[in-house]
Scaffold this active site. Structure first.
Site, PDB file in Angstrom:
ATOM      1  CB  SER A  30      -7.710   3.781   2.912  1.00  0.00           C
ATOM      2  OG  SER A  30      -7.101   2.940   4.036  1.00  0.00           O
ATOM      3  CE  LYS A  54      -4.014   1.935   2.673  1.00  0.00           C
ATOM      4  NZ  LYS A  54      -4.829   1.584   3.939  1.00  0.00           N
ATOM      5  CB  SER A 102      -8.245   0.585   5.773  1.00  0.00           C
ATOM      6  OG  SER A 102      -8.924   1.896   5.962  1.00  0.00           O
TER       7      SER A 102
END
Length: 562
Positions: free
Chosen positions: A209, A134, A233
């Site tokens: 996210s 990420k 997330s």
């Protein structure tokens, strides 16, 4: 800002152009039209990947990949190139990547191959395995923006602690993935890279996210990735893309050196954890990181070695007489028919294997959700404004396609709180954690095993992946962050409009419940993955993984019976 650029829009456009230029020109493929919603078959049909590369990337078990890599049966260069090609295809149809660094990753893969040839043994537990990250986990020499234009040009001078450990374990970090601006959204859109789409249905969100991770791994463009989770997330993108994942307890996986939003908010910290095509990938990542003693590199990392007895479920009847509790609803929003069916399938599968399944008693999850969200919001608006003010970038106020926010919008601004007001919220959270612990302990009278419930099985969201701009309910995930309970996501089924029909209702638990009921259309959601999460006790990651393996095996056996 560069002196030749006068606006944040120009800086964002220049960064996007640099990203596009990093894609090898002969890896550009003909993309399907926008009205082709399911793009999961594009890698197999686009002609870019060779049959061998498709065989590699279609391998559904990370454990198999690791065995072949450790034995030298498949080289890390071949595996990394195959996944990189597939990742670039995924980028072209879902917009899931941020940083692309092909030659650097292949050079690292070559180091792994050379090490194996010279020493006759793998470099580490994750030898030669490509791992996506990420856009938070810093890699030396690369920018890490977390969707902020203001952070373009901020090049890392060293690797994050987790990246260092992954290198020590023999892994090959090979791409970084897209996030929403501020990270505090359950969807994925920012002013630099734009919106990430769900590969199963591009009209649906990939979640957030860690949405880039979800979409990438959902396209089999990575076998294993790293996301972060402060309120769902990791789990939401995992569930929306049909994957496995783990939200570990606070500081079990090292966060030091990774970029974050709202840094300094330590009451409910974000955690890093794995998303994967297989449960073996979740276990391999977690064990590999813990075995390399992250507490010697991160001052906040919990000093707790891998607990093999925990994984073998010694404190849970050695896995022989487990009792699971199902959270059918949280008092705020009822699961839509596909999620309700997933819960029913899980119950039947476990009972078919002789395990006991009971209903989870009610709890005031609404108050817990409100407390958690207000803790986050205590200083978040100031944090966002301070970051974006550097360049005049607006703080994104909606994830809606038309840019018009709704009354159910997730990021509802509240006034910043004083330190004293924040303390009262933290005190309330502690009280709620104690009440929940007492409730869990009291279930010993319901299980028939002499122990409290071994794990809770819960929805990840009341729906499968939802249309863009509509993901406004994270109550099924954020409560476990508030309680600091580890949770492992596992796939169950897919939406079937012939089975998951909409049932009449005239009473609703909340405005959100009514909104999602009216929104649900089984035809629109057709083939969207449905997943659940298994929740355990704080710092019980090993047992959570072990119990999820049991549930996953029970589901496989149940499905094989038709």
């Amino acid at each position: 800002m560069s002196p030749t650029m006068s606006t944040w829009q120009e800086l964002a456009a220049e960064k996007k152009q640099r990203q596009q230029a990093a894609i090898p020109k002969d890896w550009i493929v003909a993309v399907p039209p926008v009205d082709q919603l399911d793009v999961t078959d594009v890698p197999a049909k686009c002609g870019l990947l060779t049959p061998f590369e498709l065989e590699i990337t279609d391998t559904s078990d990370v454990g198999v990949l690791l065995v072949k890599l450790a034995a030298g049966q498949w080289s890390s260069i071949d595996v990394t190139r195959a996944y990189y090609k597939r990742a670039i295809v995924a980028q072209q149809v879902t917009n899931c990547l941020t940083e692309i660094f092909v030659e650097r990753a292949l050079a690292r893969a070559g180091e792994c191959d050379a090490y194996l040839k010279k020493n006759g043994k793998p470099m580490g537990a994750l030898h030669g395995l490509p791992i996506s990250l990420k856009d938070q986990v810093r890699l030396k020499g690369l920018e890490t923006t977390i969707g902020y234009v203001s952070w373009i040009g901020d090049y890392a001078t060293r690797d994050a602690t987790l990246a260092t450990i992954l290198y020590e374990a023999g892994a090959v970090p090979f791409v970084r993935t897209n996030v929403p601006q501020t990270l505090m959204w359950p969807e994925t859109f920012n002013n630099i890279f734009g919106r990430t789409l769900n590969p199963h249905n591009r009209k649906l969100t990939c979640g957030g996210s860690s949405g880039g991770e979800g979409a990438l791994i959902g396209m089999k463009g990575s076998p294993l990735g790293v996301g972060s989770d402060i309120g769902g997330s990791i789990r939401i993108p995992s569930a929306f893309n049909g994957l496995y994942s783990l939200r570990p307890s606070f500081n079990r996986i090292p966060y030091e050196g990774s970029t974050n939003t709202m840094e300094g908010q330590d009451s409910i910290p974000s955690v890093l954890g794995p998303l994967s095509i297989s449960l073996s990938g979740v276990k391999a990542f977690t064990k590999a990181v813990i075995d390399l003693q992250p507490w010697t590199k991160d001052p906040l990392a919990v000093r707790k070695a891998w607990d093999e007895e925990g994984y073998q479920l010694k404190e849970h009847g050695n896995g022989k007489d487990l009792c699971f509790a199902i959270l059918w609803d949280n008092g705020y929003s009822l699961p839509t028919p596909p999620i309700r069916r997933a819960l029913e399938i899980a119950k039947k599968a476990l009972e078919a294997k002789g395990f006991k399944v009971i209903d989870w008693p009610g709890f005031n999850y609404g108050e817990l959700s409100t407390t958690v969200s207000h803790i986050w919001a205590a200083g978040s608006l100031e944090d966002y404004a301070t970051t974006t003010a550097k360049i005049g970038e607006p703080v994104i106020a909606t994830m809606a396609l038309d840019g018009v926010s709704s009354s159910l919008e997730w990021l509802t601004p509240i006034e910043s709180l004083s330190a004293y007001e924040l303390w009262q919220l933290q005190k309330k959270r502690t009280e709620l954690r104690k009440a929940h612990l007492d409730l869990w302990e009291s279930t010993a009278s319901l299980t028939g095993t002499g122990r409290p419930v071994d794990a809770i099985i819960s929805p990840v969201a009341p729906y499968a992946a939802i249309p863009h701009g509509k993901n406004a309910d994270v109550t099924y995930t954020m409560v476990w962050n508030g309680l600091d309970c580890p949770a492992c996501v596992f796939p169950v089924s897919k939406v079937d409009p012939y089975i998951d029909v909409k049932e009449p209702r005239d009473k609703f638990l909340s405005k959100a419940d009514e909104f999602f009921y009216n929104l649900y259309d089984p035809d629109f959601w057709q083939n969207a993955p449905t997943c659940l999460q298994l929740v355990g006790r704080t710092l019980e990651e090993e047992a959570v993984i072990g119990m999820t393996e049991i549930v996953d095996a029970a589901l496989s056996a149940y499905k094989s019976l038709g």
